[in-house]
Design a protein around this motif. Sequence first.
Motif, PDB file in Angstrom:
ATOM      1  N   GLY A   1       0.847  -1.183   0.000  1.00  0.00           N
ATOM      2  CA  GLY A   1       0.000   0.000   0.000  1.00  0.00           C
ATOM      3  C   GLY A   1       0.885   1.235   0.000  1.00  0.00           C
ATOM      4  O   GLY A   1       1.792   1.373  -0.832  1.00  0.00           O
ATOM      5  N   PRO A   2       0.695   2.155   0.979  1.00  0.00           N
ATOM      6  CA  PRO A   2       1.525   3.364   1.024  1.00  0.00           C
ATOM      7  C   PRO A   2       2.869   3.157   1.719  1.00  0.00           C
ATOM      8  O   PRO A   2       3.672   4.086   1.788  1.00  0.00           O
ATOM      9  N   TRP A   3       3.105   1.958   2.229  1.00  0.00           N
ATOM     10  CA  TRP A   3       4.302   1.704   3.034  1.00  0.00           C
ATOM     11  C   TRP A   3       5.414   1.107   2.192  1.00  0.00           C
ATOM     12  O   TRP A   3       5.168   0.357   1.240  1.00  0.00           O
ATOM     13  N   LYS A   4       6.658   1.421   2.590  1.00  0.00           N
ATOM     14  CA  LYS A   4       7.838   0.879   1.912  1.00  0.00           C
ATOM     15  C   LYS A   4       8.700   0.110   2.901  1.00  0.00           C
ATOM     16  O   LYS A   4       9.008   0.623   3.987  1.00  0.00           O
ATOM     17  N   VAL A   5       9.081  -1.098   2.500  1.00  0.00           N
ATOM     18  CA  VAL A   5       9.953  -1.942   3.319  1.00  0.00           C
ATOM     19  C   VAL A   5      11.178  -2.288   2.478  1.00  0.00           C
ATOM     20  O   VAL A   5      11.063  -2.934   1.424  1.00  0.00           O
ATOM     21  N   LEU A   6      12.353  -1.842   2.916  1.00  0.00           N
ATOM     22  CA  LEU A   6      13.610  -2.146   2.218  1.00  0.00           C
ATOM     23  C   LEU A   6      14.160  -3.457   2.759  1.00  0.00           C
ATOM     24  O   LEU A   6      14.496  -3.565   3.940  1.00  0.00           O
ATOM     25  N   TYR A   7      14.235  -4.446   1.884  1.00  0.00           N
ATOM     26  CA  TYR A   7      14.668  -5.798   2.276  1.00  0.00           C
ATOM     27  C   TYR A   7      16.071  -6.022   1.729  1.00  0.00           C
ATOM     28  O   TYR A   7      16.262  -6.304   0.544  1.00  0.00           O
ATOM     29  N   LEU A   8      17.085  -5.893   2.614  1.00  0.00           N
ATOM     30  CA  LEU A   8      18.486  -5.920   2.189  1.00  0.00           C
ATOM     31  C   LEU A   8      19.097  -7.318   2.173  1.00  0.00           C
ATOM     32  O   LEU A   8      20.174  -7.516   1.596  1.00  0.00           O
ATOM     33  N   ASN A   9      18.471  -8.279   2.839  1.00  0.00           N
ATOM     34  CA  ASN A   9      19.066  -9.619   2.955  1.00  0.00           C
ATOM     35  C   ASN A   9      20.468  -9.527   3.559  1.00  0.00           C
ATOM     36  O   ASN A   9      20.666  -8.834   4.554  1.00  0.00           O
ATOM     37  N   ASP A  10      21.457 -10.217   2.954  1.00  0.00           N
ATOM     38  CA  ASP A  10      22.818 -10.257   3.492  1.00  0.00           C
ATOM     39  C   ASP A  10      23.735  -9.237   2.815  1.00  0.00           C
ATOM     40  O   ASP A  10      24.941  -9.467   2.678  1.00  0.00           O
ATOM     41  N   ALA A  11      23.179  -8.117   2.361  1.00  0.00           N
ATOM     42  CA  ALA A  11      23.976  -7.124   1.631  1.00  0.00           C
ATOM     43  C   ALA A  11      25.178  -6.686   2.456  1.00  0.00           C
ATOM     44  O   ALA A  11      25.066  -6.380   3.643  1.00  0.00           O
ATOM     45  N   GLY A  12      26.348  -6.649   1.792  1.00  0.00           N
ATOM     46  CA  GLY A  12      27.581  -6.200   2.432  1.00  0.00           C
ATOM     47  C   GLY A  12      28.073  -4.908   1.818  1.00  0.00           C
ATOM     48  O   GLY A  12      27.320  -4.160   1.183  1.00  0.00           O
ATOM     49  N   PHE A  13      29.365  -4.654   2.015  1.00  0.00           N
ATOM     50  CA  PHE A  13      29.960  -3.389   1.577  1.00  0.00           C
ATOM     51  C   PHE A  13      29.765  -3.166   0.072  1.00  0.00           C
ATOM     52  O   PHE A  13      29.381  -2.082  -0.364  1.00  0.00           O
ATOM     53  N   ILE A  14      29.996  -4.205  -0.735  1.00  0.00           N
ATOM     54  CA  ILE A  14      29.901  -4.062  -2.188  1.00  0.00           C
ATOM     55  C   ILE A  14      28.482  -3.682  -2.600  1.00  0.00           C
ATOM     56  O   ILE A  14      28.259  -2.734  -3.372  1.00  0.00           O
ATOM     57  N   THR A  15      27.509  -4.433  -2.079  1.00  0.00           N
ATOM     58  CA  THR A  15      26.121  -4.166  -2.449  1.00  0.00           C
ATOM     59  C   THR A  15      25.685  -2.782  -1.978  1.00  0.00           C
ATOM     60  O   THR A  15      25.056  -2.026  -2.735  1.00  0.00           O
ATOM     61  N   GLU A  16      25.996  -2.452  -0.725  1.00  0.00           N
ATOM     62  CA  GLU A  16      25.541  -1.171  -0.182  1.00  0.00           C
ATOM     63  C   GLU A  16      26.170  -0.006  -0.930  1.00  0.00           C
ATOM     64  O   GLU A  16      25.494   0.987  -1.253  1.00  0.00           O
ATOM     65  N   LYS A  17      27.468  -0.089  -1.229  1.00  0.00           N
ATOM     66  CA  LYS A  17      28.135   0.973  -1.974  1.00  0.00           C
ATOM     67  C   LYS A  17      27.573   1.092  -3.395  1.00  0.00           C
ATOM     68  O   LYS A  17      27.429   2.198  -3.937  1.00  0.00           O
ATOM     69  N   THR A  18      27.261  -0.048  -4.012  1.00  0.00           N
ATOM     70  CA  THR A  18      26.694  -0.021  -5.357  1.00  0.00           C
ATOM     71  C   THR A  18      25.338   0.671  -5.358  1.00  0.00           C
ATOM     72  O   THR A  18      25.030   1.483  -6.244  1.00  0.00           O
ATOM     73  N   LEU A  19      24.504   0.362  -4.394  1.00  0.00           N
ATOM     74  CA  LEU A  19      23.194   1.005  -4.293  1.00  0.00           C
ATOM     75  C   LEU A  19      23.334   2.520  -4.131  1.00  0.00           C
ATOM     76  O   LEU A  19      22.592   3.305  -4.754  1.00  0.00           O
ATOM     77  N   LEU A  20      24.304   2.941  -3.306  1.00  0.00           N
ATOM     78  CA  LEU A  20      24.498   4.373  -3.087  1.00  0.00           C
ATOM     79  C   LEU A  20      25.057   5.053  -4.332  1.00  0.00           C
ATOM     80  O   LEU A  20      24.632   6.167  -4.694  1.00  0.00           O
ATOM     81  N   SER A  21      26.006   4.387  -5.010  1.00  0.00           N
ATOM     82  CA  SER A  21      26.623   5.018  -6.183  1.00  0.00           C
ATOM     83  C   SER A  21      25.632   5.160  -7.331  1.00  0.00           C
ATOM     84  O   SER A  21      25.743   6.076  -8.154  1.00  0.00           O
ATOM     85  N   ARG A  22      24.660   4.272  -7.421  1.00  0.00           N
ATOM     86  CA  ARG A  22      23.660   4.360  -8.482  1.00  0.00           C
ATOM     87  C   ARG A  22      22.514   5.312  -8.131  1.00  0.00           C
ATOM     88  O   ARG A  22      21.572   5.463  -8.896  1.00  0.00           O
ATOM     89  N   ARG A  23      22.605   5.881  -6.930  1.00  0.00           N
ATOM     90  CA  ARG A  23      21.558   6.779  -6.444  1.00  0.00           C
ATOM     91  C   ARG A  23      20.184   6.099  -6.473  1.00  0.00           C
ATOM     92  O   ARG A  23      19.168   6.692  -6.847  1.00  0.00           O
TER      93      ARG A  23
END
Length: 794
Positions: A670-692
């Motif tokens: 509905g209007p709610w957002k849930v960010l499901y990161l699983n086992d994301a580490g440094f590579i995944t988190e940095k990639t998400l940030l760099s892609r904005r």
Amino acid sequence: MMKLLRSVIFAWPEKNPILLLSLAAVLGILIADHWSWKPSWLLILITLLTWLPFARRPSLARAFPAVLISLALLHAYRMEATFDHPLRLHLLSLPARPHEATLQGTLLPWVEGSELDAATALCEVTHMRWGAGGPFLPMRARIKVQLPPGWKLDKPGRYEIQGRLSVPQPAMNPGQFDPVNYGLRSGWIAILRTRSLSFVEPEGLGLRFHLLNAAEKSRQWITTQLTRGLENEGEHAAVILAMALGASDAAGEDIEDAFRDSGTLHVFAVSGLHVVMLGQIVFWSFRGFGTRRVIFAVIVIVFVYAFITGWRPSAARAAFMSSILLMGPLISRHPRLLNSLGASALLLLIYDSHQLFTPGFQLSFGVLLAIALAATWLQARAASWYRLDPFLPTALVSFPQRVWSGTRREASSLLCVSVAAWAGSLPLMIGHFQTITPVAVVANILLVPASGLCLILSCSSLMMAALQQTWAVIGINQLNAYLAKGMVFLAGTFADLPMANHTLDLRFQGPPAPAEMRVFHLSSGGGASYIRGGEKRWLLDTGSLRAWRSVLRPFLRHEGINHLDGLILSHADIAHVGATSWVVKAQHVPHIHTSHLEPWAYDPPFASLKKLSSEYRPNSTVWRRHQIEDVLSLAPNPPLPITAQVLYPGTQDRYEKADDRGLVLMLHIGPWKVLYLNDAGFITEKTLLSRRTPLQCDILIRHQHRADYSGLPELIHAAAPQVVISSNNTFPMEERLPERLRHYCEHHQIPLLDLEVTGSIGMEFQTDAVQITSFQGGASWRLKPASAEGTTPN
């Protein structure tokens, strides 16, 4: 008519007085347990006073209250020695972590089911002290001791054990087995993880120690003989051992599931049925030696067998009851089945009143009571089906007619007993397991006689082994293996039939929320979540096979869920997706979703998703693969439609470690957002940030990367969640919740829900609020839309 009914009602207690007294014992135990009676001199005095009228003039009416109060007093003492033990209460008042302690007491072998656990012992404590120094203080308690690796308990006596003392971890998920209640009902109150152990002195004869070891040696000898010649039949040999000794672990959980789902688990593991069958086999084998001698032999053998197989409630009940029934002719009394059942229950409850609360005790006596009350009545109604024509002279009845009539009579008897047993077990199966198994009525007709034949062959094999006839032992075992194979096939066939077993929702709650989600607490680095929108139900990862059996499957049974609409599998980590094949089969899952990188081309053939690809073809109607910007519709219907938007991985995100290529999802509920990161580490988190990547959410759910820096403050800042839910495994060290994440959430006043503390987290979504509740402690938080007032703790 009323006069006849009244005479029957009043005559029944006179015919079955001991059954009535066992009901008084049950009532007394329930009263003491529910109201937490405390043993006191006043209660002792009241108990003595209730016996005075009976002593002056014995009668059933005077015995009933005396037994009731006596068992209530006895159970109150046992409750004080377990649930209200001072040591347990002291441990509960301390911080939730192990504490250094030193114990002195007698060590006994630990019996788990029907086998000794060499890595565990039971300590009957006489003295203890906190820490490694200081004086010992008197203390009476029973504590489970985890022995040092490689250490063997080989002699009785007093030991001094130093280690870390704690109470068992409670259940952390709905529907999960409760180890705390199980331990207390079994008589032990805490667990000691041993650092050092030393023998102090011998103590007494050590009779119980030697009996337990003798039982273990007997089991080992029986195991050797029953598996001789079956070296290449491991699975079927294990089934034979499960039926003969109750060693069901060796057969594997798949086979056990087949018997459970077909409603025939009692023939797979040692139960009262096996004890009675053994008694009949011994009686008919040696009836030529004289009735009295054979009866005494049967009584001894059934008790020895019950003890060797772990003294299960059903086996103990059958041993007591068969002994009472057999002793009737010796004292010129005609035993009554209901009275014998009552006497068995009364003796077992006096021995251990906590057994009343175990499913095994309740099922054992409930089923037999139903058989005693209903089977004879049903057989009388079915008599016209197998009886010969009463006007046909006996001399004119042909042999085929006699055989056909006898066959129908035996089939009718089996069917009537099976129906009565199923009806007797039905309320208990629903109450304890939320499950009904209609197929059990038919399955038992075939599998109960087969289990009897299996036991006959096992006894024959052991007799030949005692006579050192190895060739005969091997031949009989081979025949038994074929029989076991057929029984496994039948159990699996019945279990796979449509509606063979069905799970019920017995929560009796009000109207459910439009959508809900639950993040499970899994040990050893695993992860899994459940999400529901309307009538659509999904799992996000399955956990390992162990997690499926101990957490997810009990949860689905607790919720009354028989069907899942799909699975989303994050990455090829056995702790996240190891149970996929079992979940698909058990829950009839029509769709599987993974990232486009799975199965990873360089994974070995035995990897979880690689094995899955041999069963279901990727990019098919069953298995669909996804990448960035794909959107999965999980529950399309209002008022809260649910979609899952893929944020990671893209076509270029090809990394060797599974954690670095796992799915990252934004769940729109509905209007709610849930960010499901699983086992994301440094590579995944940095990639998400760099892609904005748009990461802003209301709830952030994360698990810990196995070997990388994760939980970046800048990612949490970009997501700006109202609540963070995180796993936190104490082992291995790399999967502990990062302190920097704790500090960040504390500084920015974001609730950080540590699954190791809160247990699983449940979320109920409404259009204007989200109610978040922890399983442990029941703490709750109410989320409002980010534009409103934010998070409100309840």
